[in-house]
Design an enzyme around this catalytic site. Structure first.
Site, PDB file in Angstrom:
ATOM      1  N   ASP A  35      46.726 -53.188   0.706  1.00 44.32           N
ATOM      2  CA  ASP A  35      47.957 -53.646   1.333  1.00 44.32           C
ATOM      3  C   ASP A  35      49.049 -52.629   0.999  1.00 44.32           C
ATOM      4  O   ASP A  35      49.866 -52.848   0.114  1.00 44.32           O
ATOM      5  CB  ASP A  35      48.289 -55.035   0.758  1.00 44.32           C
ATOM      6  CG  ASP A  35      49.252 -55.806   1.631  1.00 44.32           C
ATOM      7  OD1 ASP A  35      49.487 -55.379   2.766  1.00 44.32           O
ATOM      8  OD2 ASP A  35      49.765 -56.830   1.167  1.00 44.32           O
ATOM      9  N   ASP A  68      51.495 -51.683   2.780  1.00 44.76           N
ATOM     10  CA  ASP A  68      52.830 -52.092   3.251  1.00 44.76           C
ATOM     11  C   ASP A  68      53.690 -50.923   3.722  1.00 44.76           C
ATOM     12  O   ASP A  68      54.795 -50.709   3.222  1.00 44.76           O
ATOM     13  CB  ASP A  68      53.579 -52.852   2.144  1.00 44.76           C
ATOM     14  CG  ASP A  68      52.968 -54.210   1.850  1.00 44.76           C
ATOM     15  OD1 ASP A  68      52.333 -54.787   2.751  1.00 44.76           O
ATOM     16  OD2 ASP A  68      53.141 -54.708   0.725  1.00 44.76           O
ATOM     17  N   HIS A 117      47.727 -57.260   6.633  1.00 49.35           N
ATOM     18  CA  HIS A 117      46.768 -58.307   6.255  1.00 49.35           C
ATOM     19  C   HIS A 117      45.706 -58.463   7.344  1.00 49.35           C
ATOM     20  O   HIS A 117      44.544 -58.746   7.056  1.00 49.35           O
ATOM     21  CB  HIS A 117      47.473 -59.644   6.044  1.00 49.35           C
ATOM     22  CG  HIS A 117      48.441 -59.636   4.905  1.00 49.35           C
ATOM     23  ND1 HIS A 117      49.199 -60.730   4.556  1.00 49.35           N
ATOM     24  CD2 HIS A 117      48.766 -58.667   4.028  1.00 49.35           C
ATOM     25  CE1 HIS A 117      49.950 -60.427   3.518  1.00 49.35           C
ATOM     26  NE2 HIS A 117      49.714 -59.179   3.186  1.00 49.35           N
ATOM     27  N   GLU A 132      51.457 -67.357   5.711  1.00 52.12           N
ATOM     28  CA  GLU A 132      51.135 -65.947   5.957  1.00 52.12           C
ATOM     29  C   GLU A 132      49.703 -65.651   5.524  1.00 52.12           C
ATOM     30  O   GLU A 132      49.418 -65.526   4.331  1.00 52.12           O
ATOM     31  CB  GLU A 132      52.126 -65.078   5.171  1.00 52.12           C
ATOM     32  CG  GLU A 132      51.939 -63.606   5.379  1.00 52.12           C
ATOM     33  CD  GLU A 132      52.947 -62.792   4.588  1.00 52.12           C
ATOM     34  OE1 GLU A 132      54.084 -63.257   4.403  1.00 52.12           O
ATOM     35  OE2 GLU A 132      52.593 -61.696   4.140  1.00 52.12           O
ATOM     36  N   HIS A 187      62.382 -63.541  -1.897  1.00 50.71           N
ATOM     37  CA  HIS A 187      61.672 -64.404  -2.847  1.00 50.71           C
ATOM     38  C   HIS A 187      62.724 -64.856  -3.861  1.00 50.71           C
ATOM     39  O   HIS A 187      63.553 -64.044  -4.276  1.00 50.71           O
ATOM     40  CB  HIS A 187      60.653 -63.626  -3.679  1.00 50.71           C
ATOM     41  CG  HIS A 187      59.480 -63.100  -2.929  1.00 50.71           C
ATOM     42  ND1 HIS A 187      59.305 -61.780  -2.669  1.00 50.71           N
ATOM     43  CD2 HIS A 187      58.390 -63.731  -2.440  1.00 50.71           C
ATOM     44  CE1 HIS A 187      58.150 -61.607  -2.033  1.00 50.71           C
ATOM     45  NE2 HIS A 187      57.582 -62.776  -1.877  1.00 50.71           N
TER      46      HIS A 187
HETATM   47  C1  XLS Z   1      52.018 -59.738   0.053  1.00 47.79           C
HETATM   48  C2  XLS Z   1      52.786 -60.497   1.002  1.00 47.79           C
HETATM   49  C3  XLS Z   1      54.199 -60.826   0.585  1.00 47.79           C
HETATM   50  C4  XLS Z   1      54.778 -61.861   1.490  1.00 47.79           C
HETATM   51  C5  XLS Z   1      55.930 -62.580   0.913  1.00 47.79           C
HETATM   52  O1  XLS Z   1      50.961 -59.203   0.358  1.00 47.79           O
HETATM   53  O2  XLS Z   1      52.769 -59.792   2.216  1.00 47.79           O
HETATM   54  O3  XLS Z   1      54.989 -59.682   0.516  1.00 47.79           O
HETATM   55  O4  XLS Z   1      55.152 -61.331   2.723  1.00 47.79           O
HETATM   56  O5  XLS Z   1      55.603 -63.243  -0.238  1.00 47.79           O
HETATM   57 NI    NI Z   2      53.852 -60.131   3.882  1.00 50.83          NI
HETATM   58 NI    NI Z   3      51.235 -57.977   2.360  1.00 47.71          NI
END
Ligand code: XLS
Ligand code: NI
Ligand code: NI
Length: 479
Positions: free
Chosen positions: A350, A352, A314, A275, A144
């Site tokens: 999320d 991750d 997601h 995305e 980013h």
């Molecule tokens: C957040 C998103 C982010 C994108 C990039 O939930 O997954 O990390 O992948 O902006």
């Molecule tokens: Ni992402």
């Molecule tokens: Ni994400």
């Protein structure tokens, strides 16, 4: 009286010592290196001393800092593993993840961090990024804008900060084959984006977001990036009582069209990716899932200009499996990239996490193989260390684990495809459509009258088993 004063000053002194020791060190990276006072942005040392270049050692290796399944040069189904997988390191999770959560303070104090968000720090971090990528043996990264360089007081200053860091990244890329898999603009952290970016009710925010994306596309292009990603961020609503949904969607579409125009104007050949994500931070996001996003692209005439970046976490937040999202994207010609992560089945968030489920990885790779690969897209680890993982070594272990899991998924998926019995099961399941009337139906040439006649003639259909358990046995015997 005097004793109280003495006790108080001792307590005060104790507190000072406590806080001083809690502050992260200002001296970067290698404690033995010549790092001066930590203010230098040209300092080049070993950010990861003691960590060797990670090599493939095979499944019997006991060395945690080695690949057990990912053998970059090995060919699988006619393509090298590195070309199937096209791994990339996500700068934000890897180098900006602090371990903070809504209830807890940051837990990570990486030795190269000086606790500031300065340009000097940004450059040192970029050097760490390149050392990390090289030691991991991958050749892609993604970022980013505001994570690689700090926001300035004005847009101009922010752009200048970005230029300075990007210039260094370009130098670090020179003589290597390391390039961005994708770049993106961070349009969600700053308070100006509280109502969204392209969907904000404020025209000045729409313009600001456009300027930020314009610049982020330029630097992605300058660095030789292969794709550019749009992620909803705060695009969406908390309540429809105060939201003009149609107007926001229209704005989003004009914004994306302007991005397409800009891409062409600057000669950037990378793929534009969207995305999908259903919610969080907003209650509802417009790019809910692959199907919703596809409908949006169709409505606004943007099909052909965008592909999808599917994130498994997601997918599950939207109530689908990752495979469902991948296949929805794939069969519509939209599978462009994978944000390789996973959520926790017991946390609707999320989270991750790095992917560790071999079955899930096998599903993912089945879809990727059917897609003929992902290039110019690839896999990026939109995944972060757990809050409790605080050793520098853990950053390597997490990536090795995620890469090995997907590599294992690739090997398994190839086994399933080479074996052929699953494909045969599916072929057989639909073979009644290989008949003359089936072919007519599939060609759209069988009207209801013809079909009624057939139904009368055939009588009650005999319906065979779907063989789900057999399909599951074939799948699990490959993993
Ligand atoms: C957040 C998103 C982010 C994108 C990039 O939930 O997954 O990390 O992948 O902006
Ligand atoms: Ni992402
Ligand atoms: Ni994400």
């Amino acid at each position: 009286m005097n004793l109280t004063r003495l006790l108080l000053s001792l307590l005060f002194l104790g507190l000072i010592i406590f806080f001083a020791s809690a502050v992260p060190e200002t001296c970067p990276a290698d404690i033995n290196g010549d790092c001066g006072d930590g203010s230098s942005d040209t300092w080049q040392g070993d950010f990861f001393p003691g960590i060797p270049k990670i090599k493939y050692e095979g499944p019997n290796s006991k060395n945690p800092l080695s690949y057990k399944w990912y053998d970059a040069e090995e060919e699988i189904l006619g393509k090298k593993m590195k070309d199937w997988l096209r791994f990339s390191v996500a700068f934000w999770h890897t180098f900006r993840g602090t371990g903070a959560d809504p209830f807890g303070a940051p837990t990570k104090t990486w030795p190269w961090e000086d606790g500031t968000n300065s340009v000097t720090m940004a450059k040192r971090r970029m050097r760490a990024n390149f050392e990390f990528i090289k030691k991991l043996g991958v050749n892609r990264w993604c970022f980013h804008d505001r994570d690689i360089a700090p926001d300035g007081k004005t847009l101009k200053e922010s752009n200048a900060n970005l230029d300075e860091v990007v210039y260094l990244a370009k130098q670090l890329q020179e003589g290597t084959d390391i390039r961005p898999l994708w770049g993106t603009a961070q349009l969600f952290m700053h308070p100006r984006y509280m109502h969204g970016a392209a969907t904000s009710s404020e025209v000045a925010v729409y313009a600001y977001a456009a300027a930020q994306v314009k610049k982020a596309m330029e630097v992605t292009h300058y660095l030789g990036g292969e794709n550019y990603v749009f992620w909803g961020g705060r695009e969406g609503y908390q309540t429809l009582l105060n939201t003009d949904m149609k107007r926001e969607l229209d704005h989003l579409a004009t914004f994306l069209q302007a991005a397409v125009d800009w891409k062409k104007k600057i000669g950037f050949n990378g793929t534009l990716l969207i995305e999908p994500k259903p919610q969080e931070p907003t209650k509802h996001q417009y790019d809910w899932d692959a199907a919703t996003t596809y409908a949006f692209l169709q409505k606004y005439g943007l099909v052909g200009e965008f592909k999808l970046n599917i994130e498994c976490n997601h997918a599950t937040l939207s109530g689908h499996s990752c495979l469902h999202e991948l296949e929805t994207a794939r069969i519509n010609g939209l599978l462009g990239n994978i944000d390789a992560n996973t959520g926790d089945p017991q946390i609707g968030w999320d989270t991750d996490q790095f992917l560790t489920d071999i079955g899930e990885a096998t599903y993912i790779m089945l879809s990727v193989i059917r897609n003929g690969g992902l290039a110019p897209g690839g896999f990026n680890f939109d995944a972060k260390l757990r809050r409790e993982s605080t050793d520098v070594e853990d950053i390597f272990l997490a990536h090795i684990s995620g890469m090995d899991t997907l590599a294992r998924g690739l090997r398994n998926a190839a086994k399933i495809i080479e074996d052929g019995s699953l494909a045969e099961l599916v072929r057989k399941r639909y073979q009644s459509f290989d008949s003359e009337i089936g072919a007519q139906i599939e060609a759209g040439k069988a009207d209801f009258e013809t079909l009624e006649k057939k139904a009368m003639e055939w009588g009650e259909p005999s319906v065979p088993s779907a063989k789900q358990e057999l399909a599951e046995i074939i799948f699990s015997s490959a993993i």
